[in-house]
Design a protein around this motif. Structure first.
Motif, PDB file in Angstrom:
ATOM      1  N   TYR A  96     -55.204  40.558  41.552  1.00  0.00           N
ATOM      2  CA  TYR A  96     -54.209  39.509  41.320  1.00  0.00           C
ATOM      3  C   TYR A  96     -53.053  39.600  42.314  1.00  0.00           C
ATOM      4  N   HIS A  97     -52.411  38.442  42.532  1.00  0.00           N
ATOM      5  CA  HIS A  97     -51.240  38.352  43.398  1.00  0.00           C
ATOM      6  C   HIS A  97     -49.930  38.423  42.612  1.00  0.00           C
ATOM      7  N   ALA A  98     -49.992  38.048  41.331  1.00  0.00           N
ATOM      8  CA  ALA A  98     -48.765  37.977  40.535  1.00  0.00           C
ATOM      9  C   ALA A  98     -49.060  38.281  39.068  1.00  0.00           C
ATOM     10  N   LEU A  99     -48.021  38.733  38.388  1.00  0.00           N
ATOM     11  CA  LEU A  99     -48.074  39.038  36.958  1.00  0.00           C
ATOM     12  C   LEU A  99     -47.015  38.200  36.258  1.00  0.00           C
ATOM     13  N   LEU A 100     -47.417  37.489  35.229  1.00  0.00           N
ATOM     14  CA  LEU A 100     -46.519  36.663  34.421  1.00  0.00           C
ATOM     15  C   LEU A 100     -46.408  37.273  33.033  1.00  0.00           C
ATOM     16  N   LEU A 101     -45.168  37.500  32.601  1.00  0.00           N
ATOM     17  CA  LEU A 101     -44.892  38.100  31.295  1.00  0.00           C
ATOM     18  C   LEU A 101     -44.072  37.127  30.458  1.00  0.00           C
ATOM     19  N   PRO A 102     -44.725  36.396  29.538  1.00  0.00           N
ATOM     20  CA  PRO A 102     -43.981  35.497  28.657  1.00  0.00           C
ATOM     21  C   PRO A 102     -43.244  36.289  27.581  1.00  0.00           C
ATOM     22  N   GLY A 103     -42.206  35.662  27.026  1.00  0.00           N
ATOM     23  CA  GLY A 103     -41.413  36.320  26.005  1.00  0.00           C
ATOM     24  C   GLY A 103     -41.862  36.008  24.596  1.00  0.00           C
ATOM     25  N   GLY A 104     -40.872  35.749  23.758  1.00  0.00           N
ATOM     26  CA  GLY A 104     -41.049  35.801  22.319  1.00  0.00           C
ATOM     27  C   GLY A 104     -40.625  37.207  21.935  1.00  0.00           C
ATOM     28  N   VAL A 105     -40.209  37.418  20.712  1.00  0.00           N
ATOM     29  CA  VAL A 105     -39.792  38.766  20.317  1.00  0.00           C
ATOM     30  C   VAL A 105     -41.001  39.657  20.060  1.00  0.00           C
ATOM     31  N   GLY A 106     -41.955  39.162  19.264  1.00  0.00           N
ATOM     32  CA  GLY A 106     -43.084  39.992  18.855  1.00  0.00           C
ATOM     33  C   GLY A 106     -44.000  40.382  19.994  1.00  0.00           C
TER      34      GLY A 106
END
Length: 184
Positions: free
Chosen positions: A73-83
């Motif tokens: 992969y070229h990039a890592l995406l980390l979405p939020g939300g608390v849990g």
């Protein structure tokens, strides 16, 4: 319109992800031509939420964390939300993945509560970052230079505060991927 057909982006998420923070960037990346892969703890559908409590739609991961090779992969995406990031930061493999992307100077984009994973991976010391307000003390304690801006780009690291920042977050992520394509 960006053309990211050569770009491969990995998303890490589990139950409790903030709906718009996963689906909106994912859609923007797909529309720009990127290949997007979702990895989670298991391959059972994961539950999205709105405002950390109201269930929204689910999405089925493509891989488990153990099946991820960061070199793909070229990039890592980390979405939020608390849990979501709270569960993910307890997964050793998720932290290993974050560390691998940062060690290789690949793009890491984290929004809202997702910078908790950056803290857990010990990769924010000396970096300029932003996040949801309740995560900022954790970032400061980890050595981050915390600011209150809709999107912060510090080298390969992109951070944003909340769902309202998604347009700026998406733009920064796509621009960073375009630059990787130009440098390739």
């Amino acid at each position: 319109m960006a053309d990211l057909k050569a770009s491969r982006v990995l998303i890490l998420a589990t139950d409790g992800f903030e709906h718009d923070e996963l689906f909106a960037p994912r859609q923007a990346l797909l529309e720009a031509g990127a290949e997007v892969t979702l990895a989670s703890i298991k391959t059972d559908p994961i539950q999205g939420v709105k405002n950390d409590s109201d269930p929204t739609e689910t999405i089925t991961p493509d891989l488990t964390l153990d099946q991820v090779d960061p070199d793909d992969y070229h990039a890592l995406l980390l979405p939020g939300g608390v849990g979501n990031p709270d569960k993910m930061r307890l997964e050793e493999k998720a932290i290993d993945i974050v560390e691998a992307f940062m060690d290789d100077d690949k793009i890491v984009a984290a929004i809202c509560h997702a910078p908790w994973l950056l803290v857990e991976a010990d990769v924010v010391d000396g970096r300029r970052v932003t996040s949801w307000p309740s995560v900022r003390t954790d970032l400061e304690n980890a050595g981050g230079d915390v600011v209150d801006e809709e999107v912060v780009v510090d080298g390969n690291l992109i951070t944003s505060r909340n769902p309202g920042d998604i347009p700026a977050f998406n733009k920064a992520l796509i621009e960073a991927l375009e630059k990787v394509g130009e440098d390739a």
